[in-house]
Design a protein around this motif. Structure first.
Motif, PDB file in Angstrom:
ATOM      1  N   PRO A  31     -15.313  13.678  13.123  1.00 55.32           N
ATOM      2  CA  PRO A  31     -15.475  14.004  14.541  1.00 55.32           C
ATOM      3  C   PRO A  31     -16.906  14.447  14.850  1.00 55.32           C
ATOM      4  O   PRO A  31     -17.627  14.950  13.985  1.00 55.32           O
ATOM      5  N   ASN A  32     -17.287  14.270  16.090  1.00 55.55           N
ATOM      6  CA  ASN A  32     -18.648  14.608  16.512  1.00 55.55           C
ATOM      7  C   ASN A  32     -19.029  16.057  16.216  1.00 55.55           C
ATOM      8  O   ASN A  32     -20.190  16.341  15.923  1.00 55.55           O
ATOM      9  N   LEU A  33     -18.081  16.969  16.286  1.00 54.99           N
ATOM     10  CA  LEU A  33     -18.409  18.359  15.991  1.00 54.99           C
ATOM     11  C   LEU A  33     -18.798  18.527  14.522  1.00 54.99           C
ATOM     12  O   LEU A  33     -19.787  19.192  14.203  1.00 54.99           O
ATOM     13  N   MET A  34     -18.047  17.901  13.627  1.00 55.43           N
ATOM     14  CA  MET A  34     -18.397  17.973  12.205  1.00 55.43           C
ATOM     15  C   MET A  34     -19.739  17.275  11.955  1.00 55.43           C
ATOM     16  O   MET A  34     -20.541  17.732  11.140  1.00 55.43           O
ATOM     17  N   ARG A  35     -19.985  16.209  12.667  1.00 50.86           N
ATOM     18  CA  ARG A  35     -21.268  15.515  12.530  1.00 50.86           C
ATOM     19  C   ARG A  35     -22.412  16.404  13.034  1.00 50.86           C
ATOM     20  O   ARG A  35     -23.495  16.415  12.461  1.00 50.86           O
ATOM     21  N   THR A  36     -22.160  17.167  14.096  1.00 54.91           N
ATOM     22  CA  THR A  36     -23.161  18.117  14.581  1.00 54.91           C
ATOM     23  C   THR A  36     -23.427  19.173  13.510  1.00 54.91           C
ATOM     24  O   THR A  36     -24.575  19.489  13.219  1.00 54.91           O
ATOM     25  N   PHE A  37     -22.369  19.706  12.922  1.00 59.27           N
ATOM     26  CA  PHE A  37     -22.523  20.695  11.847  1.00 59.27           C
ATOM     27  C   PHE A  37     -23.377  20.155  10.715  1.00 59.27           C
ATOM     28  O   PHE A  37     -24.101  20.904  10.064  1.00 59.27           O
ATOM     29  N   ALA A  38     -23.265  18.855  10.455  1.00 56.51           N
ATOM     30  CA  ALA A  38     -23.951  18.251   9.305  1.00 56.51           C
ATOM     31  C   ALA A  38     -25.463  18.337   9.406  1.00 56.51           C
ATOM     32  O   ALA A  38     -26.161  18.139   8.406  1.00 56.51           O
ATOM     33  N   SER A  40     -26.947  20.944   9.490  1.00 52.80           N
ATOM     34  CA  SER A  40     -27.193  22.057   8.574  1.00 52.80           C
ATOM     35  C   SER A  40     -26.172  21.988   7.446  1.00 52.80           C
ATOM     36  O   SER A  40     -24.976  22.197   7.687  1.00 52.80           O
ATOM     37  N   PRO A  41     -26.599  21.707   6.227  1.00 49.33           N
ATOM     38  CA  PRO A  41     -25.641  21.685   5.126  1.00 49.33           C
ATOM     39  C   PRO A  41     -24.826  22.980   5.023  1.00 49.33           C
ATOM     40  O   PRO A  41     -23.619  22.930   4.766  1.00 49.33           O
ATOM     41  N   ALA A  42     -25.437  24.113   5.256  1.00 51.21           N
ATOM     42  CA  ALA A  42     -24.714  25.380   5.167  1.00 51.21           C
ATOM     43  C   ALA A  42     -23.603  25.457   6.209  1.00 51.21           C
ATOM     44  O   ALA A  42     -22.498  25.930   5.914  1.00 51.21           O
ATOM     45  N   VAL A  43     -23.877  24.990   7.416  1.00 51.70           N
ATOM     46  CA  VAL A  43     -22.872  25.072   8.482  1.00 51.70           C
ATOM     47  C   VAL A  43     -21.729  24.097   8.233  1.00 51.70           C
ATOM     48  O   VAL A  43     -20.556  24.465   8.345  1.00 51.70           O
ATOM     49  N   VAL A  44     -22.026  22.861   7.879  1.00 51.89           N
ATOM     50  CA  VAL A  44     -20.940  21.899   7.655  1.00 51.89           C
ATOM     51  C   VAL A  44     -20.086  22.321   6.462  1.00 51.89           C
ATOM     52  O   VAL A  44     -18.860  22.227   6.491  1.00 51.89           O
ATOM     53  N   GLN A  45     -20.729  22.838   5.410  1.00 51.50           N
ATOM     54  CA  GLN A  45     -19.962  23.296   4.246  1.00 51.50           C
ATOM     55  C   GLN A  45     -19.144  24.536   4.593  1.00 51.50           C
ATOM     56  O   GLN A  45     -17.983  24.656   4.180  1.00 51.50           O
ATOM     57  N   GLY A  46     -19.725  25.453   5.367  1.00 53.87           N
ATOM     58  CA  GLY A  46     -18.999  26.657   5.764  1.00 53.87           C
ATOM     59  C   GLY A  46     -17.822  26.340   6.661  1.00 53.87           C
ATOM     60  O   GLY A  46     -16.718  26.871   6.467  1.00 53.87           O
ATOM     61  N   ALA A  47     -18.022  25.481   7.647  1.00 47.24           N
ATOM     62  CA  ALA A  47     -16.938  25.118   8.560  1.00 47.24           C
ATOM     63  C   ALA A  47     -15.815  24.418   7.811  1.00 47.24           C
ATOM     64  O   ALA A  47     -14.631  24.746   7.987  1.00 47.24           O
ATOM     65  N   TRP A  48     -16.172  23.475   6.964  1.00 45.25           N
ATOM     66  CA  TRP A  48     -15.167  22.730   6.206  1.00 45.25           C
ATOM     67  C   TRP A  48     -14.420  23.679   5.266  1.00 45.25           C
ATOM     68  O   TRP A  48     -13.204  23.585   5.109  1.00 45.25           O
ATOM     69  N   GLY A  49     -15.144  24.609   4.670  1.00 42.83           N
ATOM     70  CA  GLY A  49     -14.511  25.591   3.792  1.00 42.83           C
ATOM     71  C   GLY A  49     -13.523  26.468   4.535  1.00 42.83           C
ATOM     72  O   GLY A  49     -12.404  26.718   4.053  1.00 42.83           O
ATOM     73  N   LEU A  50     -13.921  26.968   5.708  1.00 38.15           N
ATOM     74  CA  LEU A  50     -13.016  27.803   6.503  1.00 38.15           C
ATOM     75  C   LEU A  50     -11.776  27.024   6.940  1.00 38.15           C
ATOM     76  O   LEU A  50     -10.646  27.528   6.857  1.00 38.15           O
ATOM     77  N   LEU A  51     -11.986  25.798   7.410  1.00 36.57           N
ATOM     78  CA  LEU A  51     -10.855  24.984   7.854  1.00 36.57           C
ATOM     79  C   LEU A  51      -9.904  24.689   6.698  1.00 36.57           C
ATOM     80  O   LEU A  51      -8.677  24.769   6.854  1.00 36.57           O
ATOM     81  N   ASN A  52     -10.452  24.354   5.543  1.00 35.08           N
ATOM     82  CA  ASN A  52      -9.605  24.086   4.379  1.00 35.08           C
ATOM     83  C   ASN A  52      -8.901  25.346   3.896  1.00 35.08           C
ATOM     84  O   ASN A  52      -7.737  25.295   3.485  1.00 35.08           O
ATOM     85  N   ALA A  53      -9.571  26.480   3.943  1.00 35.23           N
ATOM     86  CA  ALA A  53      -8.936  27.736   3.545  1.00 35.23           C
ATOM     87  C   ALA A  53      -7.768  28.050   4.482  1.00 35.23           C
ATOM     88  O   ALA A  53      -6.689  28.472   4.027  1.00 35.23           O
TER      89      ALA A  53
END
Length: 188
Positions: A31-38, A40-53
């Motif tokens: 999704p575009n939001l995840m692509r926006t996060f990308a 910044s590697p820290a932001v995309v990894q943090g967001a994906w980590g929180l969502l998966n948790a």
């Protein structure tokens, strides 16, 4: 407002590529939001980590989506309210329940309403839930562990909602049938 590029798994910064590829594998697209996060590697990894948790929490899939919708509506995030409305329907929330969540109205199920209300309380009070708020939530069969898990869901949505507010991310075609605006929420 800033406008960020929408990189793909191939064009994102090197350190973001694996996470975007994982998103695409899990969801069928990024999704575009995840692509926006990308950006910044820290932001995309943090967001994906929180969502998966949050996916590992003790809540059912429908309850998890309820938390995501309720927090997104309370934070006035059209992008996330749209996406999670579709995911909520897919997870078992009824059309009536999704409509009530999007309007900020009570749900027709006392247990789910306790979860919605507590989620809104956590967002609105910035985590300062009173003893009464906590007891009202726990009285519906939820546990102290689930109090923490609501906070985890709210943390994930706070990150995603706030980035959307700053970046005004374009709504994906896949989410347009569930478009939502803060004006769609009833006055509290």
């Amino acid at each position: 407002m800033l406008h960020f590029p929408l990189p793909t798994a191939e064009s994102a910064p090197e350190a973001s590529r694996a996470t975007l590829a994982a998103v695409e594998k899990a969801w069928g697209f990024a999704p575009n939001l995840m692509r926006t996060f990308a950006n910044s590697p820290a932001v995309v990894q943090g967001a994906w980590g929180l969502l998966n948790a949050f996916e590992q929490s003790s809540f059912s899939p429908a309850e998890r989506q309820l938390v995501m919708i309720a927090a997104s509506v309370e934070n006035a995030c059209g992008y996330c309210a749209a996406g999670h409305s579709l995911m909520g329907r897919g997870a078992g929330l009824s059309e009536t329940q999704v409509a009530a969540l999007r309007a900020g109205e009570p749900l027709n199920n006392a247990r789910l309403e306790a979860l919605r209300s507590f989620t809104v309380t956590v967002v609105a009070k910035r985590g300062y839930a009173s003893d009464e708020d906590l007891q009202r939530f726990l009285a519906h069969g939820y546990t102290p562990t689930q109090v923490l898990e609501v906070v985890l869901g709210v943390a994930a949505k706070t990150l995603t909602n706030y980035v959307d507010h700053i970046a005004s991310v374009p709504l994906d075609d896949a989410f347009k049938t569930a478009a939502w605006s803060p004006a769609d929420r009833k006055a509290a």
